[in-house]
Design an enzyme around this catalytic site. Structure first.
Site, PDB file in Angstrom:
ATOM      1  N   THR A 155     -16.322   1.478   1.517  1.00 36.60           N
ATOM      2  CA  THR A 155     -14.768   1.669   2.095  1.00 36.60           C
ATOM      3  C   THR A 155     -14.382   3.077   2.113  1.00 36.60           C
ATOM      4  O   THR A 155     -15.288   3.948   2.170  1.00 36.60           O
ATOM      5  CB  THR A 155     -14.013   1.147   0.599  1.00 36.60           C
ATOM      6  OG1 THR A 155     -14.271   2.198  -0.383  1.00 36.60           O
ATOM      7  CG2 THR A 155     -14.469  -0.181   0.144  1.00 36.60           C
ATOM      8  N   TYR A 165     -12.451   8.877 -14.324  1.00 39.57           N
ATOM      9  CA  TYR A 165     -12.526   7.536 -13.506  1.00 39.57           C
ATOM     10  C   TYR A 165     -13.029   6.643 -14.555  1.00 39.57           C
ATOM     11  O   TYR A 165     -12.580   5.290 -14.608  1.00 39.57           O
ATOM     12  CB  TYR A 165     -13.550   7.647 -12.322  1.00 39.57           C
ATOM     13  CG  TYR A 165     -13.541   6.691 -11.480  1.00 39.57           C
ATOM     14  CD1 TYR A 165     -12.376   6.320 -10.551  1.00 39.57           C
ATOM     15  CD2 TYR A 165     -14.698   5.741 -11.537  1.00 39.57           C
ATOM     16  CE1 TYR A 165     -12.555   5.286  -9.682  1.00 39.57           C
ATOM     17  CE2 TYR A 165     -14.645   4.567 -10.585  1.00 39.57           C
ATOM     18  CZ  TYR A 165     -13.763   4.239  -9.844  1.00 39.57           C
ATOM     19  OH  TYR A 165     -13.549   3.141  -9.082  1.00 39.57           O
ATOM     20  N   LYS A 212     -11.168   2.996 -15.850  1.00 40.55           N
ATOM     21  CA  LYS A 212     -11.607   1.621 -15.136  1.00 40.55           C
ATOM     22  C   LYS A 212     -11.796   0.992 -16.477  1.00 40.55           C
ATOM     23  O   LYS A 212     -11.837  -0.487 -16.564  1.00 40.55           O
ATOM     24  CB  LYS A 212     -12.685   1.861 -14.280  1.00 40.55           C
ATOM     25  CG  LYS A 212     -12.357   2.459 -12.967  1.00 40.55           C
ATOM     26  CD  LYS A 212     -11.177   1.291 -12.428  1.00 40.55           C
ATOM     27  CE  LYS A 212     -11.063   1.732 -10.834  1.00 40.55           C
ATOM     28  NZ  LYS A 212     -10.196   0.846 -10.253  1.00 40.55           N
ATOM     29  N   ASP A 240       4.033   2.687  -4.666  1.00 44.38           N
ATOM     30  CA  ASP A 240       3.351   3.465  -5.433  1.00 44.38           C
ATOM     31  C   ASP A 240       3.393   2.985  -6.756  1.00 44.38           C
ATOM     32  O   ASP A 240       4.268   2.825  -7.489  1.00 44.38           O
ATOM     33  CB  ASP A 240       3.795   5.061  -5.596  1.00 44.38           C
ATOM     34  CG  ASP A 240       2.951   6.085  -6.467  1.00 44.38           C
ATOM     35  OD1 ASP A 240       2.016   5.703  -6.963  1.00 44.38           O
ATOM     36  OD2 ASP A 240       3.467   7.069  -6.813  1.00 44.38           O
ATOM     37  N   VAL A 241       1.732   2.387  -7.233  1.00 42.57           N
ATOM     38  CA  VAL A 241       1.594   1.625  -8.334  1.00 42.57           C
ATOM     39  C   VAL A 241       1.871   2.382  -9.525  1.00 42.57           C
ATOM     40  O   VAL A 241       2.075   1.801 -10.544  1.00 42.57           O
ATOM     41  CB  VAL A 241       0.410   0.849  -8.479  1.00 42.57           C
ATOM     42  CG1 VAL A 241       0.259  -0.106  -7.165  1.00 42.57           C
ATOM     43  CG2 VAL A 241      -0.946   1.875  -8.321  1.00 42.57           C
ATOM     44  N   ASP A 297       0.877  -1.223  -0.055  1.00 42.67           N
ATOM     45  CA  ASP A 297       0.019  -0.107  -0.125  1.00 42.67           C
ATOM     46  C   ASP A 297       0.797   1.345   0.023  1.00 42.67           C
ATOM     47  O   ASP A 297       2.089   1.087   0.635  1.00 42.67           O
ATOM     48  CB  ASP A 297      -0.861  -0.012   1.215  1.00 42.67           C
ATOM     49  CG  ASP A 297      -1.873   0.735   1.134  1.00 42.67           C
ATOM     50  OD1 ASP A 297      -3.080   0.365   0.983  1.00 42.67           O
ATOM     51  OD2 ASP A 297      -1.913   2.115   1.174  1.00 42.67           O
TER      52      ASP A 297
END
Length: 264
Positions: free
Chosen positions: A207, A172, A176, A64-65, A43
């Site tokens: 979440t 967004y 996705k 950090d992806v 994370d």
């Protein structure tokens, strides 16, 4: 939980990105409960990763992806420690609180949403670099590791917003939709190597990310389906099925988990 289900991941090594909270944390707990020998929790928030890892007897990592070298180093560290990598679940992602604020303002004023013209390059790039580029980085590094060891299972997290796009949330939705297409293309490419790639596409999920959604916007989203917000554990159920031997014939699927809001 039956003994058979508890052993679905018996002896396996798993990596969960975004594992410090929300869906990722629920997945890490489920994988550990179902027999994983080791769960690596990655994370961007080291405190969250450490807390979840300690709770499941796993290992914590900071990543950090959006940084390809950081992702490569993460996967190399896992393989170096374990000499294997069987399951990767990529849940790391971001939303855009500023866009949600604009959606709320339009809802309250009765005016049309004005998001596209207000969305600057940095806002666009942030969402795309983490959600889409990050998925590419994780898929590439995971496939490289798994291919060398004869197979594995990867699950990515897309969104129902890729199909039923929310007005005012173009970046967004685009990120996705890209996750879905990228994952499906990779799935076809890597199945000859014994690597299965699948995607879950959640609707609204309760979440910390959802907690940043303005209450009026959240209420409207919750009312859009027969079932309200899903729990993180609900999504962990879906994800762990896709990662398990029970889904051995499932390749390149996008599993809708949206409470019946729509079908495709």
């Amino acid at each position: 939980m039956s003994g058979q289900q508890a052993a679905r991941f018996d002896g396996q090594v798993a990596l969960v990105t975004g594992g410090g909270s929300g869906i990722g944390a629920a997945v890490a707990r489920r994988l550990a409960a179902e027999g994983c020998a080791r769960v690596h929790v990655a994370d961007i928030d080291v405190g969250n990763a450490t807390r979840v890892a300690e709770s499941v007897g796993g290992s914590a990592h900071v990543v950090d992806v959006a940084d390809p070298q950081a992702v490569d180093d993460l996967v190399a560290a896992v393989v170096g420690a374990e000499d294997r990598l069987d399951v990767v679940v990529h849940t790391a992602g971001v939303d855009d609180p500023a866009a949600k604020t604009r959606i709320l303002a339009a809802q309250e004023s009765g005016e049309p949403v004005d998001a596209l013209c207000e969305l600057d390059d940095d806002g666009w790039r942030r969402v795309m670099s983490i959600n889409l580029d990050g998925t590419f980085h994780v898929l590439r590094a995971s496939v490289r590791a798994m291919r060398a060891r004869g197979g594995g299972a990867i699950v990515t997290v897309g969104s129902s917003a890729a199909y039923d796009t929310l007005v005012g949330y173009p970046h967004y939705a685009a990120s996705k939709a890209g996750v879905h297409a990228l994952s499906q293309s990779v799935a076809k490419e890597v199945i000859p190597y014994g690597i299965r790639v699948n995607t879950v596409a959640p609707g609204p999920v309760d979440t910390p990310m959802a907690g940043r959604t303005p209450s009026a916007v959240r209420k409207a989203m919750e009312a859009s389906g027969a079932i309200g917000y899903a729990s993180a554990d609900d999504l962990a159920d879906n994800i762990c099925y896709l990662a398990s031997p029970g889904a051995k014939n499932v390749v390149g699927a996008v599993l809708l988990s949206n409470g019946g809001r729509f079908t495709v």
